[in-house]
Design a protein around this motif. Sequence first.
Motif, PDB file in Angstrom:
ATOM      1  N   SER A  84      51.473  88.519  32.678  1.00 16.92           N
ATOM      2  CA  SER A  84      50.023  88.568  34.023  1.00 16.92           C
ATOM      3  C   SER A  84      49.912  87.041  34.921  1.00 16.92           C
ATOM      4  N   THR A  85      50.319  86.864  36.211  1.00 13.26           N
ATOM      5  CA  THR A  85      50.601  86.558  37.051  1.00 13.26           C
ATOM      6  C   THR A  85      48.268  85.921  37.211  1.00 13.26           C
ATOM      7  N   VAL A  86      47.274  85.986  36.384  1.00  8.11           N
ATOM      8  CA  VAL A  86      46.114  86.183  36.754  1.00  8.11           C
ATOM      9  C   VAL A  86      46.280  84.165  35.717  1.00  8.11           C
ATOM     10  N   ASP A  87      45.742  83.181  36.707  1.00  4.91           N
ATOM     11  CA  ASP A  87      45.454  82.388  35.977  1.00  4.91           C
ATOM     12  C   ASP A  87      44.627  82.711  34.858  1.00  4.91           C
ATOM     13  N   PHE A  88      44.144  82.030  33.953  1.00  2.00           N
ATOM     14  CA  PHE A  88      42.983  82.056  33.216  1.00  2.00           C
ATOM     15  C   PHE A  88      43.105  80.418  31.947  1.00  2.00           C
ATOM     16  N   ASP A  89      41.761  81.166  31.333  1.00  3.57           N
ATOM     17  CA  ASP A  89      41.508  78.966  30.589  1.00  3.57           C
ATOM     18  C   ASP A  89      41.765  80.071  29.198  1.00  3.57           C
ATOM     19  N   TYR A  90      40.383  81.231  29.082  1.00  7.17           N
ATOM     20  CA  TYR A  90      40.100  82.046  27.938  1.00  7.17           C
ATOM     21  C   TYR A  90      39.491  83.847  27.905  1.00  7.17           C
ATOM     22  N   GLU A  91      40.295  84.032  26.514  1.00  9.01           N
ATOM     23  CA  GLU A  91      40.126  85.607  26.474  1.00  9.01           C
ATOM     24  C   GLU A  91      38.667  85.497  26.316  1.00  9.01           C
ATOM     25  N   GLU A 139      30.566  83.806  25.678  1.00  2.00           N
ATOM     26  CA  GLU A 139      31.398  82.904  24.796  1.00  2.00           C
ATOM     27  C   GLU A 139      31.676  81.863  25.049  1.00  2.00           C
ATOM     28  N   VAL A 140      31.608  81.321  26.372  1.00  2.00           N
ATOM     29  CA  VAL A 140      32.025  80.662  27.185  1.00  2.00           C
ATOM     30  C   VAL A 140      31.384  80.650  29.131  1.00  2.00           C
ATOM     31  N   GLN A 141      31.378  79.964  29.684  1.00  2.00           N
ATOM     32  CA  GLN A 141      31.028  79.555  31.153  1.00  2.00           C
ATOM     33  C   GLN A 141      32.512  79.603  32.164  1.00  2.00           C
ATOM     34  N   GLY A 142      32.215  80.689  32.738  1.00  2.00           N
ATOM     35  CA  GLY A 142      33.503  80.986  33.994  1.00  2.00           C
ATOM     36  C   GLY A 142      33.095  82.125  34.733  1.00  2.00           C
ATOM     37  N   GLU A 143      34.244  82.397  35.221  1.00  2.00           N
ATOM     38  CA  GLU A 143      34.335  83.574  36.180  1.00  2.00           C
ATOM     39  C   GLU A 143      36.073  84.766  35.053  1.00  2.00           C
ATOM     40  N   ILE A 144      34.843  85.896  35.463  1.00  2.00           N
ATOM     41  CA  ILE A 144      35.349  86.466  35.039  1.00  2.00           C
ATOM     42  C   ILE A 144      36.641  87.096  36.439  1.00  2.00           C
ATOM     43  N   VAL A 145      38.237  87.235  35.569  1.00  2.00           N
ATOM     44  CA  VAL A 145      39.232  87.229  37.007  1.00  2.00           C
ATOM     45  C   VAL A 145      39.987  88.536  36.124  1.00  2.00           C
ATOM     46  N   GLU A 146      40.438  89.261  35.341  1.00  2.00           N
ATOM     47  CA  GLU A 146      40.493  90.263  34.921  1.00  2.00           C
ATOM     48  C   GLU A 146      40.149  91.331  33.602  1.00  2.00           C
ATOM     49  N   LEU A 154      39.420 103.142  22.942  1.00  2.00           N
ATOM     50  CA  LEU A 154      39.257 102.284  22.091  1.00  2.00           C
ATOM     51  C   LEU A 154      40.282 101.628  22.060  1.00  2.00           C
ATOM     52  N   VAL A 155      39.429 100.811  21.542  1.00  2.00           N
ATOM     53  CA  VAL A 155      39.957  98.912  21.081  1.00  2.00           C
ATOM     54  C   VAL A 155      40.020  98.525  19.630  1.00  2.00           C
ATOM     55  N   GLU A 156      41.037  97.835  19.555  1.00  2.00           N
ATOM     56  CA  GLU A 156      41.099  96.941  18.123  1.00  2.00           C
ATOM     57  C   GLU A 156      40.224  95.683  18.471  1.00  2.00           C
ATOM     58  N   TYR A 157      40.609  95.557  17.576  1.00  2.00           N
ATOM     59  CA  TYR A 157      40.550  94.384  16.452  1.00  2.00           C
ATOM     60  C   TYR A 157      41.094  93.164  16.838  1.00  2.00           C
ATOM     61  N   GLY A 158      40.252  92.204  17.565  1.00  2.00           N
ATOM     62  CA  GLY A 158      40.945  90.735  18.118  1.00  2.00           C
ATOM     63  C   GLY A 158      42.117  90.753  19.980  1.00  2.00           C
ATOM     64  N   GLN A 159      41.331  92.078  19.917  1.00  2.00           N
ATOM     65  CA  GLN A 159      42.321  92.629  21.478  1.00  2.00           C
ATOM     66  C   GLN A 159      42.017  92.454  22.555  1.00  2.00           C
ATOM     67  N   PRO A 160      42.171  91.652  23.732  1.00  2.00           N
ATOM     68  CA  PRO A 160      41.439  91.344  24.385  1.00  2.00           C
ATOM     69  C   PRO A 160      41.245  92.235  25.352  1.00  2.00           C
ATOM     70  N   LEU A 161      39.605  91.569  26.090  1.00  2.00           N
ATOM     71  CA  LEU A 161      38.887  93.108  26.651  1.00  2.00           C
ATOM     72  C   LEU A 161      38.902  91.971  28.353  1.00  2.00           C
ATOM     73  N   PHE A 162      38.803  90.984  28.490  1.00  2.00           N
ATOM     74  CA  PHE A 162      38.882  90.253  29.759  1.00  2.00           C
ATOM     75  C   PHE A 162      38.897  88.696  29.288  1.00  2.00           C
ATOM     76  N   ARG A 163      39.759  87.760  30.461  1.00  2.00           N
ATOM     77  CA  ARG A 163      39.803  87.028  30.847  1.00  2.00           C
ATOM     78  C   ARG A 163      39.610  86.208  31.734  1.00  2.00           C
ATOM     79  N   VAL A 164      38.805  85.235  31.520  1.00  2.00           N
ATOM     80  CA  VAL A 164      37.974  83.899  32.223  1.00  2.00           C
ATOM     81  C   VAL A 164      38.984  82.605  32.774  1.00  2.00           C
ATOM     82  N   LYS A 165      38.336  82.891  33.774  1.00  2.00           N
ATOM     83  CA  LYS A 165      38.517  81.798  33.556  1.00  2.00           C
ATOM     84  C   LYS A 165      37.206  80.212  33.536  1.00  2.00           C
ATOM     85  N   LYS A 166      37.254  79.253  33.462  1.00  2.00           N
ATOM     86  CA  LYS A 166      36.260  78.692  32.939  1.00  2.00           C
ATOM     87  C   LYS A 166      36.339  77.322  33.907  1.00  2.00           C
ATOM     88  N   LYS A 167      34.321  77.582  33.673  1.00  2.00           N
ATOM     89  CA  LYS A 167      33.685  76.240  34.864  1.00  2.00           C
ATOM     90  C   LYS A 167      33.676  75.328  34.152  1.00  2.00           C
TER      91      LYS A 167
END
Length: 167
Positions: A84-91, A139-146, A154-167
Amino acid sequence: MLKVQEIRELIKLIDDSSISDFTYEEDGTKVTMKKDSANGSVPVVQQTSTPVESQPVASEPKVESTPAPQKVEKEEEPKKEEQSTVDFDYEIVSPMVGTFYNSPSPEDDPYVQEGSSVGKDSIVCIVEAMKLFNEIEAEVQGEIVEILVQNGELVEYGQPLFRVKKK
């Protein structure tokens, strides 16, 4: 490396089964057995070792088998994750196996969209497991980037759902 007794047990198990080809790999060691289809015996046992550096790292041993009537060998290649080319800090990851829902009901708007601001206690989605609807917090303050999953997926345990850029 397999011991001689373990190899003998494998030969007996393969000989008593309908499997014609068997391959076992662990820690750079590969054991291959092929059953002679004419008389059903296991004439070929090949054990090879290669340096560990050249082998891919795997958490579990790789075992492949092919039933006798089926002559097609299948070998799965490991799935390559898309870069991914999206800039993020947290999933934000799924805490359980279940069904992902982006809104409280089909008629309602999604909890978040790309570009939405979230706080630590913001609900971002619901994961339904065994008829229980579990609200997932950012669980984090920021902006949803993806957003990485679709509604109803269907999602699995530990599967990334969102990417967040922390503020």
